[in-house]
Design an enzyme around this catalytic site. Structure first.
Site, PDB file in Angstrom:
ATOM      1  N   ASP A 354       0.861  -1.178   0.000  1.00  0.00           N
ATOM      2  CA  ASP A 354       0.000   0.000   0.000  1.00  0.00           C
ATOM      3  C   ASP A 354       0.900   1.232   0.000  1.00  0.00           C
ATOM      4  O   ASP A 354       2.053   1.168   0.449  1.00  0.00           O
ATOM      5  CB  ASP A 354      -0.880  -0.037   1.259  1.00  0.00           C
ATOM      6  N   ASP A 701      -2.222  -0.715   5.881  1.00  0.00           N
ATOM      7  CA  ASP A 701      -2.553  -0.182   7.196  1.00  0.00           C
ATOM      8  C   ASP A 701      -4.034   0.114   7.373  1.00  0.00           C
ATOM      9  O   ASP A 701      -4.504   0.303   8.481  1.00  0.00           O
ATOM     10  CB  ASP A 701      -1.745   1.085   7.491  1.00  0.00           C
ATOM     11  N   ASP A 705      -7.321  -2.587   3.258  1.00  0.00           N
ATOM     12  CA  ASP A 705      -6.252  -3.542   2.966  1.00  0.00           C
ATOM     13  C   ASP A 705      -6.522  -4.930   3.551  1.00  0.00           C
ATOM     14  O   ASP A 705      -5.845  -5.895   3.202  1.00  0.00           O
ATOM     15  CB  ASP A 705      -4.915  -3.031   3.537  1.00  0.00           C
TER      16      ASP A 705
END
Length: 1015
Positions: A354, A701, A705
């Site tokens: 990410d 985070d 996700d």
């Protein structure tokens, strides 16, 4: 009210949404309508998954084939011990099956405990849901439990509220409303919402919708609930997490161990059947008393063979090694939640990361400050720093507080702002909009004219009272009169203040909107008219900021303003107020890359690991950050390396596979970027990568996700900025949120795998030796040299310590310069298997050899035992037919029945066999320090833990030899000096034999290297 669900509320005007639910903003839903909706849609809560019954969890622990063989052998041993209850073994016959059962029960308890740990990711998702909501029903506003909401409810939300369900905005109560939804979408900035219908299909584009679990960061509005519970976007994420959890596969090591177990089980069955069959003629030996007892005797040998072949200590040693690995990783800020993840890291081939909060700091920063120095000339200054910490120079800027332009800049930054900074546990945190917090940090980096205050706080660490020292200084110089909130139409906001009794308007907003309303420009020397050349110079600077994916903001001022107070209350007049402005500066804001990530990504490339950025942010920003970090190394190949989630989803399945195969094939050149992705896109990418054989790690985070973290071979969450959902869905948590920590964890994982190969080879070679010993015993027809309980002791205790210590072998220096091993890489190569077959056969020959030697040739023994010929030993079952055979007494044993010399009287020979087995396995552990390196090159003391473990194992063996109670349980006796010399004579040759095999192994490897280089 229609008995159906509204499919696309974002695409409809607000009036049609209200009409669909037959609701008004004056009355809300009636009690009857609420009941009708409740019966159809249920409560506004996330579904709870049905738990697996305890009995199913227990049964699942015994599905492993090796475990079933051990269980069967324990049951058979109990049965045979019961049938032979009056035999010479007595109570000791029950020790072996009891120990096996205890091992299996302990293993099952651990397994059940692990599986009964509820899916905390789903619990964490539930914690995201708010407890209450302000709802309009039957014409009355009332605070209700959020769980009571139904589609059609009219709900009011304001700044600070957590959104209770997915809702369509139908009326703004303030001039604008902004929502923090980075946890759900990955966007680095809060999102401005509006009422007008949109046709976007991605979450980020639905700017008229509020999503459950997101937070209102500015403004207030009225909304209509359109989805509740599992129908919300957060509910879809839970569904995806559950789906990914159901698709979890075994780690590469678990797969290899299972394959090895299945192969070993088949070999065990074949060898046991062979041993039993070749002794068929001995079933009829008179010593057994009957054919049935002879059959049972050799069946017990077959059971002993099964126990010897199964490395009972292997699961415990692997768990211990992995646990030690987790301790090492914890020291490096990588907290492992699931033990097998330690090993999985070692063969990771792709890291899907990410962007927001992982590769970047998730702390918006002003990195560029553009100031006019002449009517048509502007200078761009780089601003140091990448967090909210108020430390960092503005390069090239000489701060002269006599210049009115700098004072005005500082006042705009400080006053035209609704955010605050605070110091929390040594870290600087924001309250309010991240963009506005970035402006405050810039003020703190500039300072103030107050020499004492400036000297105390500028470019230094501060206490709680001085976090916003310079912001407070500039704010105190003016008196705030009114705030003109941001609206999407004018794309700006402003604050009216009184500065030295003069009304002044400070303005900030989108450059294109501000610039068209500016007529003057503020220079260090004073204010001038803004010319066309000046506008062109500003536009050029804006292009430069855009090229770096910076979010530009323009700052302006209107001095000596004369206004009608009524216009300050009506948002429709705000644009008229913000006219005739003086341009002051441009700032470029970005969520900056973590400085340490650039090197970490380079190390990944050297290690053969592809780095792929998957983010919900826009494509331009994602590509710019990827170039800064080295994920993308060129701009000419973007069409094949950068996709939006929607673009990738629109490809056919074969095209998706080709795209990812091309990306992974060029991992040594650059990675790839996927932007504007939704949770389903992230999960899809990870799933396809796994399908094409990649071992995938996913970092993240946010809530968005979680499904991909669960889907990946190893999910890695951020410990500081990560949500509880992400942490609980992950296999590993980074305590410092540092992408670079992953590289250290991969190195540790590779080292652990190499060490695990060492102790697995060691344990298997030891077990081959035990099997060979029993096979030779059965094939030669001599008395049983090693009892099952002795073999169990060796496998569990004596072997366990050295095998665990092999996990402390130091890592190779070039461990991160090699490509990741393949998921189907063999634990044991053909050559290594041959080597350990040779060693195993020697172990078998040595243990049987010393047994035969003691009975037939040991004339130097001081125990006074009687010698027999090899032929007599091999036909001991017929000893009742021998004439004049009367063995003499020894070790306080007398043999009224001569045949008991080969059963009870074998205690010394059996002890010698067991001791040779123990000593050889300790020497074999030294051989396992290096696969091909000689002990002369890599001595055992490079791993002092191994030396200590081997000494500990020998010490434990001494305890059972010289403790009468234990000696009786394990059917052994003390050894004297002569016996130990004999033991070493039979044991030490294993070192010489393995050194010869290692020599040939090195020659073979060198020959392979020459061939590879010549190619």
């Amino acid at each position: 009210m229609q008995d159906m669900e509204l499919k696309a509320p974002h695409a409809l005007p607000a009036e049609e949404v209200l009409s669909f639910y037959q609701v008004t903003l004056a009355e809300g839903l009636s009690s009857g309508q609420v009941l009708q909706q409740r019966l159809r849609f249920g409560l506004n809560k996330l579904a709870e998954e049905e738990k697996k019954p305890l009995w199913k969890l227990i049964v699942a622990q015994f599905e492993d084939l090796l475990v079933r063989i051990l269980l069967l052998s324990a049951v058979v041993s109990f049965f045979l011990a019961y049938l032979d209850g009056t035999g010479e073994e007595g109570i000791t016959a029950y020790v072996e099956p009891l120990v096996i059962l205890l091992i299996l029960v302990a293993n099952a308890v651990v397994g059940v405990w692990q599986e009964t740990n509820a899916e905390e990711a789903l619990v964490a998702l539930k914690r995201l849901q708010p407890d209450s909501a302000l709802v309009l029903r039957d014409g009355k506003w009332q605070v209700l439990d959020a769980m009571e909401l139904v589609p059609g409810d009219v709900v009011q939300v304001k700044v600070g509220d957590k959104v209770p369900a997915d809702m369509r905005i139908v009326q703004l109560s303030s001039s604008s409303i902004r929502v923090e939804q980075s946890q759900l979408t990955g966007e680095s900035q809060s999102v401005s919402k509006e009422i007008a219908p949109v046709q976007e299909s991605v979450i980020q584009g639905k700017v008229n919708m509020l999503f459950a679990s997101t937070t209102i960061s500015n403004g207030s509005c009225l909304s209509v609930v359109t989805s509740i519970g599992m129908g919300t976007e957060i509910g879809k994420i839970q569904d995806a997490v559950q789906s990914a959890a159901g698709e979890e596969e075994q780690t590469p090591l678990q797969q290899k161990l299972d394959d090895f177990g299945n192969l070993l089980a088949k070999v065990i069955f074949a060898v046991c059947a062979l041993v039993w069959a070749i002794n068929y003629k001995h079933f009829f030996d008179p010593v057994h008393g009957s054919v049935l007892r002879g059959c049972i005797y050799y069946f017990k040998i077959a059971v002993a063979l099964a126990v010897a072949a199964i490395p009972e200590g292997l699961p415990a040693v692997i768990t211990t090694c992995l646990a030690l690995g987790t301790c090492e990783m914890a020291k490096k800020n990588a907290i492992v939640r699931k033990l097998p993840s330690v090993e999985t890291l070692g063969c990771t081939t792709v890291i899907c990361s990410d962007k927001t909060g992982t590769l970047t700091t998730n702390e918006m920063c002003c990195t560029k400050l553009v100031l006019p120095v002449a009517g048509s000339k502007l200078v761009c200054h780089a601003v140091e720093g990448h967090t909210f910490a108020p430390v960092g120079q503005v390069s090239g800027l000489t701060v002269d507080w006599q210049q009115r332009s700098l004072q005005t800049l500082a006042k705009i930054l400080a006053v035209c702002n609704g955010a605050r900074l605070e110091l929390n546990c040594g870290a600087y945190r924001r309250i309010g909009e991240p963009t506005e917090a970035a402006l405050l940090v810039l003020v703190e980096k500039l300072g103030c004219p107050d020499a004492a205050l400036h000297g105390r706080c500028w470019q230094s660490q501060r206490g709680h009272e001085d976090v916003m020292a310079f912001t407070q200084y500039w704010s105190s110089r003016v008196q705030r009169r009114a705030t003109l909130e941001f609206t999407r139409e004018r794309k700006s906001m402003s604050v009216l203040v009184t500065d030295e009794e003069v009304p002044v308007l400070y303005v900030k907003g989108a450059p294109e909107s501000i610039l068209e309303r500016c007529t003057r420009i503020m220079l260090p020397s004073g204010v001038e008219a803004l010319t066309e050349s000046g506008r062109k110079a500003i536009q050029e600077q804006l292009q430069d900021l855009g090229a770096e994916a910076l979010r530009p903001l323009a700052l302006a001022v209107r001095e000596r303003i004369q206004l009608d107070e009524g216009k300050l209350q009506d948002p429709s007049h705000f644009a008229q107020v913000e006219t005739d402005l003086t341009f002051v500066a441009l700032v470029g804001i970005i969520d900056p890359p973590r400085p340490e990530c650039l090197r970490a990504i380079q190390e990944c490339r050297v290690a053969g690991i592809s780095v792929v950025m998957i983010t919900g942010d826009n494509k331009v920003t994602a590509e710019a950050i990827a170039r800064k970090l080295g994920i993308l190394t060129s701009t000419g190949n973007l069409a094949q390396k950068s996709f939006t989630g929607k673009d990738f989803e629109s490809l056919s399945d074969p095209e998706k596979v080709k795209v990812l195969q091309r990306i992974t094939a060029e991992r040594d050149i650059e990675g790839a970027v996927f932007s504007r992705t939704e949770p389903k896109h992230k999960q899809l990418i990870v799933k396809i990568l796994k399908q094409i054989g990649e071992i995938t790690a996913m970092t993240g985070d946010g809530v968005n996700d979680a499904p991909a973290l669960k889907q990946a071979d190893i999910g890695i969450a951020m410990g500081l900025s990560g949500t509880e959902v992400a942490k609980e869905a992950s296999d590993m948590v980074l305590a410092d949120d540092n992408f670079a920590t992953i590289v250290s964890a991969v190195e540790e994982g590779r080292s652990i795998y190499n060490n695990m190969k060492a102790f697995i080879r060691y344990l298997i070679s030891s077990n081959i030796g035990e099997v060979a010993s029993i096979f030779f015993t059965a094939a030669l027809g001599i008395p049983e040299g090693l009892a099952p309980v002795q073999l169990l002791w060796v496998n569990l205790v004596t072997d366990g310590l050295p095998a665990t210590a092999l996990g402390f072998n130091p890592p190779d220096l070039d461990v991160m310069c090699k490509s990741p091993r393949r998921a189907d890489d063999n634990l044991i190569s053909g050559w290594v298997f041959f080597r350990y077959m040779v060693i195993g056969l020697y172990v078998g020959l040595a243990t049987v050899g010393i047994f035969i030697y003691w009975y037939c040739y040991d004339e130097g023994s001081s125990d006074g035992h009687s010698l027999v010929s090899p032929l007599q030993l091999m036909s001991w079952g017929s000893c009742k037919k021998w004439h004049d055979f009367a063995p003499g007494p020894f070790l306080d044993m007398r043999f009224n029945d001569p045949c008991t010399y080969f059963t009870v009287g074998k205690v010394k020979a059996s002890t010698l066999s067991l001791t040779v087995l123990v000593v050889i396995e300790m020497l074999n552990a030294f051989n396992a320090v290096s696969e091909d390196g000689s002990l002369l090159q890599m001595a055992p003391w490079v791993n002092p833990w191994l030396v200590a473990a081997c000494m500990g194992s020998v010490a434990v063996h001494f305890v059972i030899l010289y403790t009468p109670f234990l000696a009786k349980i394990f059917a052994v006796c003390p050894l004297d000096w002569h016996d130990w010399v004999l033991v070493m004579a039979f044991s030490f040759p294993v070192i010489i034999l393995d050194e010869v095999l290692k020599f040939f192994g090195r020659q073979y490897q060198n020959h392979k290297d020459v061939i590879v280089k010549s190619d």
